[in-house]
Motif scaffolding. Structure first.
Motif: not given
Length: 753
Positions: A636, A638, A699, A747-748, A750-751, A753
């Motif tokens: 994830q 951030k 975000q 986002n392909k 990693l998630k 946050g």
């Protein structure tokens, strides 16, 4: 830009163009020889382009011929005039100019409104001030040199006598306009408004709901139109059953719009419009339409497969655009080499206010109200569609709830005009969010390949860059199948690195959807590739990214990227006035690097999955650096903080410039993290913010903006903050996790946050 001339103009003409009363001094500015390219063949632009008036009631009115979309241009241009005039800001009134070729260029894009008109506005303010001073001197029978303007008054310095601007306006109108050589422009230390934060003139109306955007327009007896458009470029109606739609209570008419022409230009797509007394009814009826669409040569287009094709294409030699030295020999003899390929998907504008236009057509005339960036283009395209002359089309420009380049394409206004003519009553075409997402002029999907070679001292001796993406030129001209030279000068061909052997190539990219300019245009993919690859090279030889970048940029110098047939146009400006200046780029680099801990690399466990990334880029004549700190844990991402350092030349309104940079950072994060338009069978899959998400408040990291003080001419502001954002984030991800992301969106991988 050519020198400007200020003239005293006839009050009746001012009244005709602005609708204001003009009881006193009225000045217009002449911009000789400056005509937008699309206006070639029209009669020469009028001698009157911009206007300033001083009325007997003390009001100073400034006509803003540009479109206001949150960037503050209605405020900024007026600030410049008011400062040189010595006007009281509380007595300045801003008038929105109609679409009219006599204003010169009205296309509000390219981050050029202030840089193109800064000098003109100063001269108009100084001319009016001088004429007021001379009028006062004549009335008092004293030398003009003893009179000076001060906060909306002319003061006789020896005696302290004072006359207001309004008291002198009519007498000043009888004064000859001063020659440019006789103007006394302020020194920067004397500025009252230029360089100072000034609240936007539109804020009060926005706060209480009086501001009028395109979606707010209401005209007596108008109908609302909701249009079902061809899902694939070039599609036409084969079969239509509109019986169910016509049965909906409140639906007045169902009308077909012919379209599907290629190249698409700014013409409407094929469609079926449901017209009703309100938006809800029009949309309800539209959902009941049963339409069979034709297939086209784009019906098999798949965005994922297309990106793979582009990625493969850039692995092979392409068409050479610029070549310095001998790249092949240098690469063959390199002590070590490194290569990488980067991709960016199709992107949408996704402005908060979807498109809207209202039109009323009568015999030999059309009037429109619309949120448009280029009202003269509206005149041209509506006139062409209706068989009128451009001057027979009156364009009222509303406020724009965001635009980013989409609202400079007037296809939606042409739709309203055609429908208004068909049913002989005013029509407001309302685009839904889904319409806006599925029928955009998209930012091109792209791939770029880079290869670099090092010498024995660890310095880069060779650099090959090759790119492929469908050109914006394909929107206007059939047969375009590779990037244009004008798109390469947006951060690729003008790459400011001191590398002796370097080559820029293009590869073929076929055209399958409407492509248009989006905020910062090709700088988006060009900066992502160049800044990411430079970071990769730094880490490959164990160097700090900032130190490595300083070495790549090299000595302080001015660069002219032109070579042979490739002519660098420098965003339409003179290279002598706006040089490609490596010293300014390095200054931005040093400032932004100071915000980051670039030693946080290598030991990802020690750094708790946190890392910094930087990127710097010149675009629209400005220099911007971004430093991002991110955290990557358990797959994830951030973003923890983001910093911007910007050298945009002289700043007129620092509050607006900071806001523009903050907005660009947010815009850039949305694109980098989540931006992707997907197409299957030639049609856009996305429909709304659930599958084309924008950055949410939780975000968004803390943002900081440092504006570097400069006496250089004002440069671009609206767009140059976007390009370095994506590579700063992906570079930080690598520093935090060792994962190098070369395919956007993030986002392909990693998630978010």
């Amino acid at each position: 830009m050519p020198d400007t001339t200020v003239k005293n103009i006839h009050r009746r003409q001012f009244l005709k163009l602005t609708g204001l009363s003009a009881g006193g001094l009225v000045l217009g500015a002449n911009l000789p020889g400056w005509q937008p390219a699309w206006a070639a063949g029209l009669e020469k632009n009028s001698e009157l382009n911009l206007f300033v008036s001083i009325d007997s009631d003390d009001t100073v009115s400034v006509v803003c011929h540009r479109s206001e979309m949150g960037q503050g241009i209605r405020t900024g241009l007026s600030q410049i005039v008011a400062d040189e005039l010595e006007a009281d800001w509380q007595k300045v009134n801003v008038v929105q100019g109609l679409g009219d070729k006599r204003y010169g260029d009205q296309n509000t894009d390219g981050s050029r409104s202030v840089r193109r008109f800064y000098d003109t506005m100063r001269r108009m303010g100084a001319s009016a001030r001088t004429m007021l001073e001379r009028a006062a001197a004549q009335r008092w029978e004293v030398p003009a040199g003893e009179c000076r303007a001060e906060n909306h008054f002319i003061v006789h310095t020896p005696s302290g006598r004072r006359l207001s601007f309004g008291e002198l306006a009519e007498a000043a109108a009888g004064q000859p306009v001063p020659e440019e050589k006789d103007l006394r422009l302020k020194d920067s230390g004397q500025f009252k408004y230029i360089g100072k934060p000034v609240n936007t003139v539109d804020t009060p109306d926005m706060v209480v709901g009086r501001a009028q955007f395109g979606q707010d327009v209401a005209v007596d007896d108008m109908l609302i139109a909701s249009i079902e458009r061809a899902p694939v470029l070039g599609g036409k109606i084969i079969k239509l059953d509109d019986s169910a739609a016509r049965k909906v209570k409140g639906v007045v008419a169902v009308e077909q719009l012919d379209g599907g022409a290629e190249p698409p230009l700014f013409k409407p797509l094929s469609g079926v419009a449901v017209l009703a007394y309100n938006t809800w009814t029009a949309q309800k009826g539209r959902k009941l339409l049963d339409i069979t669409w034709s297939e086209t040569g784009h019906s098999q287009h798949d965005s994922d497969a297309y990106l793979k094709e582009l990625k493969q294409a850039v692995q092979e030699p392409g068409k050479t655009i610029i070549n310095h030295g001998d790249v092949d020999t240098a690469l063959a003899g390199a002590s070590r080499s490194h290569s990488a390929t980067y991709t960016v998907p199709y992107l949408a504008h996704a402005a908060m206010e979807p498109l809207a236009a209202t039109a009323q057509v009568s015999e030999g005339a059309c009037e429109v109200w619309a949120c448009v960036q280029d009202p003269q283009s509206v005149q041209q395209n509506v006139a062409s569609a209706l068989g009128l002359k451009p001057e027979q089309v009156k364009v009222n420009v509303t406020l724009l709830g965001g635009a980013f380049g989409r609202k400079s394409k007037p296809d939606f206004v042409v739709e309203a005009a055609l429908l208004a003519r068909k049913i002989q009553r005013p029509v407001k075409v309302v685009w839904s969010r889904e319409d806006d997402m599925r029928h955009d002029y998209y930012h091109a999907a792209s791939a770029a390949h880079f290869q670099a070679g090092f010498n024995g001292d660890g310095k880069v001796e060779s650099w090959l860059q090759r790119t492929a993406f469908p050109s914006i030129s394909g929107t206007f001209q059939a047969g375009v199948d590779r990037p244009s030279n004008s798109e390469l000068r947006l951060g690729l061909a003008d790459m400011p690195f001191a590398i002796p052997n370097r080559r820029t190539e293009t590869q073929r990219a076929d055209y399958h959807t409407r492509i248009g300019w989006l905020r910062s245009v090709s700088n988006i993919q060009n900066a992502f590739g160049v800044c990411s690859f430079a970071d990769e090279l730094a880490y490959s030889v164990g160097r700090r990214p900032d130190e490595f970048l300083l070495e790549l940029i090299g000595s302080d110098r001015h660069i002219n990227p032109s070579q042979g047939d490739y002519k660098y146009d420098n965003y339409g400006e003179d290279l002598k006035k706006f040089p490609v200046d490596t010293a300014r780029l390095k200054q931005v680099l040093r400032r932004v690097a100071a915000k980051a801990d670039l030693n946080m690399r290598g030991d990802h466990e020690k750094n708790a999955g946190e890392g910094w990334g930087i990127a710097v880029h010149r675009s629209f004549l400005s220099y911007v650096g971004i430093a991002s700190k991110v955290q990557v844990r358990d797959g994830q991402l951030k973003i923890l903080e983001m910093h911007c350092a910007a050298d945009v030349g002289l700043v007129v309104n620092p509050d607006r410039v900071r806001s523009q940079m903050e907005g660009a950072m947010i815009f850039g994060m949305s694109l980098a993290l989540m931006g992707e338009i997907k197409m299957q069978n030639g049609a856009v899959v996305n429909s709304n913010f659930h599958d084309y998400p924008l950055l949410r408040m939780h975000q968004c990291p803390p943002l900081s903006v440092e504006l570097i003080a400069s006496e250089e001419p004002p440069a671009g502001v609206g767009e140059p903050g976007v390009p370095p954002v994506a590579p700063s984030i992906t570079n930080a991800i690598f520093a935090a996790s060792g994962q190098r992301i070369s395919e956007l969106p993030i986002n392909k991988h990693l998630k978010i946050g």
